[in-house]
Design a protein around this motif. Structure first.
Motif, mmCIF file in Angstrom:
data_model
loop_
_atom_site.group_PDB
_atom_site.id
_atom_site.type_symbol
_atom_site.label_atom_id
_atom_site.label_comp_id
_atom_site.label_asym_id
_atom_site.label_seq_id
_atom_site.Cartn_x
_atom_site.Cartn_y
_atom_site.Cartn_z
ATOM 1 N N LEU A 164 42.074 31.022 29.575
ATOM 2 C CA LEU A 164 41.915 32.496 29.746
ATOM 3 C C LEU A 164 42.307 32.821 31.230
ATOM 4 O O LEU A 164 42.979 33.775 31.350
ATOM 5 N N LEU A 165 42.031 31.844 32.276
ATOM 6 C CA LEU A 165 42.431 32.269 33.728
ATOM 7 C C LEU A 165 43.271 30.946 34.326
ATOM 8 O O LEU A 165 42.725 30.312 35.092
ATOM 9 N N PRO A 166 44.652 30.618 33.780
ATOM 10 C CA PRO A 166 45.104 29.524 34.029
ATOM 11 C C PRO A 166 45.531 29.382 35.590
ATOM 12 O O PRO A 166 45.767 28.294 36.072
ATOM 13 N N HIS A 167 45.726 30.637 36.499
ATOM 14 C CA HIS A 167 46.031 30.689 37.746
ATOM 15 C C HIS A 167 44.693 30.532 38.529
ATOM 16 O O HIS A 167 44.950 30.619 39.738
ATOM 17 N N LEU A 168 43.653 30.583 38.181
ATOM 18 C CA LEU A 168 42.393 30.634 38.832
ATOM 19 C C LEU A 168 42.286 29.189 39.738
ATOM 20 O O LEU A 168 42.386 28.076 39.104
ATOM 21 N N ASP A 169 42.315 29.255 41.041
ATOM 22 C CA ASP A 169 41.964 28.218 41.953
ATOM 23 C C ASP A 169 41.225 28.535 43.096
ATOM 24 O O ASP A 169 41.357 30.022 43.535
#
Length: 306
Positions: free
Chosen positions: A10-15
């Motif tokens: 759902l939020l693949p760029h979350l870091d």
């Protein structure tokens, strides 16, 4: 693992930076390997399909670790959430397993897909040998539900795309051949103690990775599968002893018919299968050894007992 996988979809760029990372020098944490260990992210970008595609990692460091951990933890989940004493968990368990199919597909882990099938086949064979056909029906129903859920959604298209783009196969095969040749030629008994980075690639000593083509460089010898790492790092003697130990533990538990023994033998068979594809020196090895410890409590007398 399922929750982290869904978050990665759902939020693949979350870091975000970890607390420990804030206190370490950037010259240390900016290194690719160290960054993967200290900088939490939920997915890593890949280009297997010819375009950028996120591969779930959370709560682990790498997509392959996620796949390996999932494959080894599924038997524990079934054991704890589908048993007679599971209570309300028996009602929730099927929905969690079904939801986990989404990150399993998006992980693009072909080894995991095969490993799940290996685990299911092993369980069915062991239960049939014990005269119990219920496992066959349960696995069949679960397989039908997953297949329908996958091919009734865009997940089926993603699976087809991954299977039709096996870019890493030749790279893995070349690495394995080089590992066996190098170990046999120079250190067949003791191995090299650790991995070694190759110069260039498999076709030229001048070739290597570039910012636009990371796959152009050869992977370190001793990676691309824990089994090949065992051979390279400990030699053929060490690798044989390790496999012999796991094989003996598998036989011990396969001969017993308790639920915990079935869990242990399933995890051990799966673990060795994943050795072919994944590097296991992380949570997967911890789970494997923990499984042996748990199972040993059933067949090793405690001190002071008869």
């Amino acid at each position: 693992t399922t929750g982290g996988g869904l978050l990665g979809v759902l939020l693949p760029h979350l870091d975000f930076p970890s607390v420990l990372e804030l206190f370490l020098p950037k010259s240390f944490t900016n290194q690719e390997f160290m960054n993967a260990l200290f900088h939490p992210r939920v997915a890593l970008q890949s280009e297997f399909l010819g375009y950028s595609q996120p591969r779930v990692t959370a709560p682990y460091s790498y997509p392959n670790t996620w796949g390996n951990a999932y494959g080894l933890l599924v038997p524990f989940f079934v054991y704890a959430w589908f048993g007679k004493d599971a209570g309300w968990r028996r009602l929730v368990g099927p929905f969690i397993l079904l939801a986990s199919a989404i990150p399993v597909v998006y992980s693009l882990n072909r080894g995991l897909w095969l490993g799940i099938a290996v685990s299911a086949i092993w369980v069915v064979l062991r239960r049939l040998a014990a005269g119990d056909v219920r496992a066959l029906f349960a696995v069949s129903i679960a397989a039908v539900a997953v297949v329908v859920a996958i091919f009734a959604t865009p997940l089926g298209t993603l699976i087809d795309s991954r299977l039709s783009t096996p870019h890493s196969n030749e790279r893995r095969q070349d690495t394995v051949v080089q590992v066996f040749a190098t170990t046999w030629a120079s250190s067949p008994v003791l191995g090299y103690g650790g991995t070694r980075q190759m110069v260039g690639n498999f076709t030229s000593i001048a070739g290597g990775g570039t910012p636009g083509c990371h796959q152009c460089s050869a992977p370190p010898l001793g990676t691309q599968g824990f089994l090949w790492g065992l051979v390279f790092m400990t030699g053929f003697v060490g690798a044989t002893l390790m496999l012999l130990f796991l094989g003996i533990q598998t036989v011990i538990n396969a001969r017993r018919r308790t639920p915990l023994a079935l869990l242990a033998s399933t995890v051990l068979v799966s673990s060795v299968f994943y050795f072919l594809f994944y590097d296991a020196l992380d949570l997967p090895m911890l789970v494997t050894m923990m499984t042996i410890g748990l199972a040993s409590r059933e067949h090793v007398p405690l001190a002071g007992t008869t």
